[in-house]
Design an enzyme around this catalytic site. Structure first.
Site, PDB file in Angstrom:
ATOM      1  N   HIS A  47     109.973  56.425  86.582  1.00  0.00           N
ATOM      2  CA  HIS A  47     108.547  56.333  86.153  1.00  0.00           C
ATOM      3  C   HIS A  47     107.489  56.617  87.035  1.00  0.00           C
ATOM      4  CE1 HIS A  47     105.392  54.575  83.501  1.00  0.00           C
ATOM      5  NE2 HIS A  47     105.714  53.409  83.541  1.00  0.00           N
ATOM      6  N   HIS A  65     109.504  65.300  80.815  1.00  0.00           N
ATOM      7  CA  HIS A  65     109.041  63.916  80.374  1.00  0.00           C
ATOM      8  C   HIS A  65     109.684  63.703  79.029  1.00  0.00           C
ATOM      9  CE1 HIS A  65     105.575  61.533  78.685  1.00  0.00           C
ATOM     10  NE2 HIS A  65     105.242  61.596  79.858  1.00  0.00           N
ATOM     11  N   ASP A  93     103.059  63.906  87.713  1.00  0.00           N
ATOM     12  CA  ASP A  93     103.430  63.512  89.369  1.00  0.00           C
ATOM     13  C   ASP A  93     103.769  64.481  90.239  1.00  0.00           C
ATOM     14  OD1 ASP A  93     103.613  60.667  88.987  1.00  0.00           O
ATOM     15  OD2 ASP A  93     105.405  60.742  87.711  1.00  0.00           O
TER      16      ASP A  93
HETATM   17  C1  LIG Z   1     110.961  61.630  82.701  1.00  0.00           C
HETATM   18  C2  LIG Z   1     112.540  61.417  82.112  1.00  0.00           C
HETATM   19  C3  LIG Z   1     112.846  60.109  82.711  1.00  0.00           C
HETATM   20  C4  LIG Z   1     112.732  61.823  80.826  1.00  0.00           C
HETATM   21  O1  LIG Z   1     114.028  61.790  80.320  1.00  0.00           O
HETATM   22  P1  LIG Z   1     114.558  62.024  79.106  1.00  0.00           P
HETATM   23  O2  LIG Z   1     113.576  61.844  77.939  1.00  0.00           O
HETATM   24  O3  LIG Z   1     115.840  61.421  78.840  1.00  0.00           O
HETATM   25  O4  LIG Z   1     114.640  63.721  79.179  1.00  0.00           O
HETATM   26  P2  LIG Z   1     115.312  64.804  78.171  1.00  0.00           P
HETATM   27  O5  LIG Z   1     115.730  64.340  76.963  1.00  0.00           O
HETATM   28  O6  LIG Z   1     113.963  65.801  77.947  1.00  0.00           O
HETATM   29  O7  LIG Z   1     116.380  65.452  79.035  1.00  0.00           O
HETATM   30  C5  LIG Z   1     116.830  66.581  78.652  1.00  0.00           C
HETATM   31  C6  LIG Z   1     117.803  67.217  79.602  1.00  0.00           C
HETATM   32  O8  LIG Z   1     117.177  67.533  80.725  1.00  0.00           O
HETATM   33  C7  LIG Z   1     117.629  66.979  81.770  1.00  0.00           C
HETATM   34  N1  LIG Z   1     116.559  66.589  82.688  1.00  0.00           N
HETATM   35  C8  LIG Z   1     115.351  65.996  82.163  1.00  0.00           C
HETATM   36  N2  LIG Z   1     114.578  65.970  83.474  1.00  0.00           N
HETATM   37  C9  LIG Z   1     115.162  66.321  84.464  1.00  0.00           C
HETATM   38  C10 LIG Z   1     114.927  66.499  85.806  1.00  0.00           C
HETATM   39  N3  LIG Z   1     113.634  66.084  86.400  1.00  0.00           N
HETATM   40  N4  LIG Z   1     115.976  67.029  86.707  1.00  0.00           N
HETATM   41  C11 LIG Z   1     116.939  67.524  86.162  1.00  0.00           C
HETATM   42  N5  LIG Z   1     117.352  67.447  84.843  1.00  0.00           N
HETATM   43  C12 LIG Z   1     116.393  66.881  83.942  1.00  0.00           C
HETATM   44  C13 LIG Z   1     118.513  65.746  81.305  1.00  0.00           C
HETATM   45  O9  LIG Z   1     119.363  65.225  82.271  1.00  0.00           O
HETATM   46  C14 LIG Z   1     118.795  66.259  79.956  1.00  0.00           C
HETATM   47  O10 LIG Z   1     119.971  66.755  80.297  1.00  0.00           O
HETATM   48  P3  LIG Z   1     121.428  66.670  79.426  1.00  0.00           P
HETATM   49  O11 LIG Z   1     120.948  67.190  78.053  1.00  0.00           O
HETATM   50  O12 LIG Z   1     122.481  67.648  80.217  1.00  0.00           O
HETATM   51  O13 LIG Z   1     121.812  65.306  79.657  1.00  0.00           O
HETATM   52  C15 LIG Z   1     113.203  62.559  82.952  1.00  0.00           C
HETATM   53  O14 LIG Z   1     112.725  63.880  82.623  1.00  0.00           O
HETATM   54  C16 LIG Z   1     113.478  62.360  84.527  1.00  0.00           C
HETATM   55  O15 LIG Z   1     114.165  61.634  84.911  1.00  0.00           O
HETATM   56  N6  LIG Z   1     112.537  63.177  85.378  1.00  0.00           N
HETATM   57  C17 LIG Z   1     112.461  62.736  86.576  1.00  0.00           C
HETATM   58  C18 LIG Z   1     111.372  61.562  87.002  1.00  0.00           C
HETATM   59  C19 LIG Z   1     110.170  61.835  86.870  1.00  0.00           C
HETATM   60  O16 LIG Z   1     109.643  62.756  87.153  1.00  0.00           O
HETATM   61  N7  LIG Z   1     109.499  60.637  86.068  1.00  0.00           N
HETATM   62  C20 LIG Z   1     108.069  60.607  85.917  1.00  0.00           C
HETATM   63  C21 LIG Z   1     107.915  60.872  84.221  1.00  0.00           C
HETATM   64  S1  LIG Z   1     106.250  61.095  84.016  1.00  0.00           S
END
Ligand SMILES: CC(C)(COP(=O)(O)OP(=O)(O)OC[C@H]1O[C@@H](n2cnc3c(N)ncnc32)[C@H](O)[C@@H]1OP(=O)(O)O)[C@@H](O)C(=O)NCCC(=O)NCCS
Length: 315
Positions: free
Chosen positions: A162, A201, A252
């Site tokens: 987050h 996201h 971010d």
């Molecule tokens: C924000 C976040 C938690 C959303 O999670 P989520 O809703 O589960 O993400 P999604 O459903 O879009 O993920 C789809 C796929 O992309 C991957 N993915 C998503 N964000 C990723 C990232 N930042 N780096 C690598 N892989 C990523 C997921 O692991 C998933 O892969 P899978 O299908 O093989 O399991 C996630 O994108 C994340 O952890 N981002 C990094 C942290 C971050 O920047 N947080 C700030 C948010 S504003």
């Protein structure tokens, strides 16, 4: 303070074993190593102790006090614990962003830096039912006080998935030596299935509309700083993630370089997010209170089926 000599009966001063737990004030470890988000969380909770919200008619006052106090809580702690400097917590700046920069640097901020902080605080202010806001609303739904709602929200924002992503993004881009190195190292991270902070996201699918705004400011600040590396590396990261995974920068990612170019220590990135999101949390708490029903969802049971138990007398 003179070093107290420890000796004598009761094994005083002698080692009786190893421990990695330390709260006895040894300098450089233990309580002096506080995480800034813990400082913010404790600051919110402590203010709630000193100036409790006695009833909901005081909700605006509670939110305003927190808004006014957070920059000072953060910067006072940082300057005192890192540099041994006790700062003056007042300034004649008329915006939260300007006030924060004034306390941090001890000098009047430039117009451009004031503007970037204003933009940043606006971008981070509110974002629907994100994890920390939802935490605040769950707490509010029990009719708890404003300070408890905000304290819980800070604990939720602290996690790297987050609010902690901007700091993690900074740590990552600082390790890359060039745009080519960034692409190579990120390919390895993806191969190892590591999460790359500042990308993706939970709700947005193709882009985060906040990114384009903070990215433009990061570019301007890079030019102001004569930067020839960090901004280009950040752009290379953005290109690589889109080309390889169709993942886009969230709010971010370019905040990391923008804050860095303004001389803000990385440790303060997530606490700044607190100073901003507080407005959204407080608004959601107030809204929850106007039409409240305790938030109490159900769960789908996945545990064991009922088992037959033979009475002890029949065994
Ligand atoms: C924000 C976040 C938690 C959303 O999670 P989520 O809703 O589960 O993400 P999604 O459903 O879009 O993920 C789809 C796929 O992309 C991957 N993915 C998503 N964000 C990723 C990232 N930042 N780096 C690598 N892989 C990523 C997921 O692991 C998933 O892969 P899978 O299908 O093989 O399991 C996630 O994108 C994340 O952890 N981002 C990094 C942290 C971050 O920047 N947080 C700030 C948010 S504003």
């Amino acid at each position: 303070m003179a070093e107290k000599k420890l000796s004598g009966a009761g094994l005083r001063g002698q080692s009786a074993g190893d421990t990695s737990l330390c709260t006895v004030g040894k300098s450089g470890s233990g309580l002096t190593d506080a995480h800034p988000m813990d400082v913010m969380r404790t600051g919110a909770s402590f203010l709630g102790n000193l100036e409790p919200e006695n009833d909901f008619s005081e909700q605006n006052k509670a939110a305003n006090r927190l808004l006014a106090a957070f920059p000072a809580i953060m910067v006072y702690w940082y300057k005192f614990s890192h540099d041994g400097v006790e700062i003056d917590c007042t300034s004649d700046e008329d915006s939260i962003g300007g006030h924060f920069l004034r306390l941090l640097n001890g000098s009047t901020p430039s117009e451009q830096h004031r503007r970037v902080m204003d933009v940043s605080l606006i971008l981070y202010a509110e974002h629907e039912f994100n994890a920390s806001t939802f935490t605040a609303r769950v707490c509010a739904s029990t009719l708890s006080d404003m300070y408890s709602c905000i304290t819980g929200a800070i604990g939720t924002l602290r996690g790297p998935l987050h609010g902690g992503a901007n700091e993690a993004a900074m740590d990552m881009i600082q390790k890359f030596t060039s745009p080519a190195d960034a692409k190579e190292q990120m390919a390895g991270m993806l191969e190892r299935k590591e999460k790359i902070m500042g990308f993706g996201h939970a709700i947005y699918r193709t882009s985060d509309p906040r990114n384009v705004i903070i990215k433009a400011w990061s570019e301007k600040l890079a030019a102001e700083n004569g930067d020839t590396s960090l901004y280009d590396i950040s752009v290379a990261c953005e290109e690589f993630m889109w080309d390889s995974k169709k993942l886009f920068c969230n709010a971010d990612f370019f905040h990391a370089s923008a804050y860095h170019f303004m001389g803000i220590p990385t440790k303060l990135f997530t606490p700044i997010f607190v100073c901003s999101r507080l407005t959204g949390w407080a608004a959601h708490v107030m809204e929850q209170r106007t039409n409240n029903r305790i938030i109490r969802p159900s769960a789908d049971y996945t545990g064991a089926e009922p088992r037959k138990v033979v009475a002890i007398a029949d065994r």
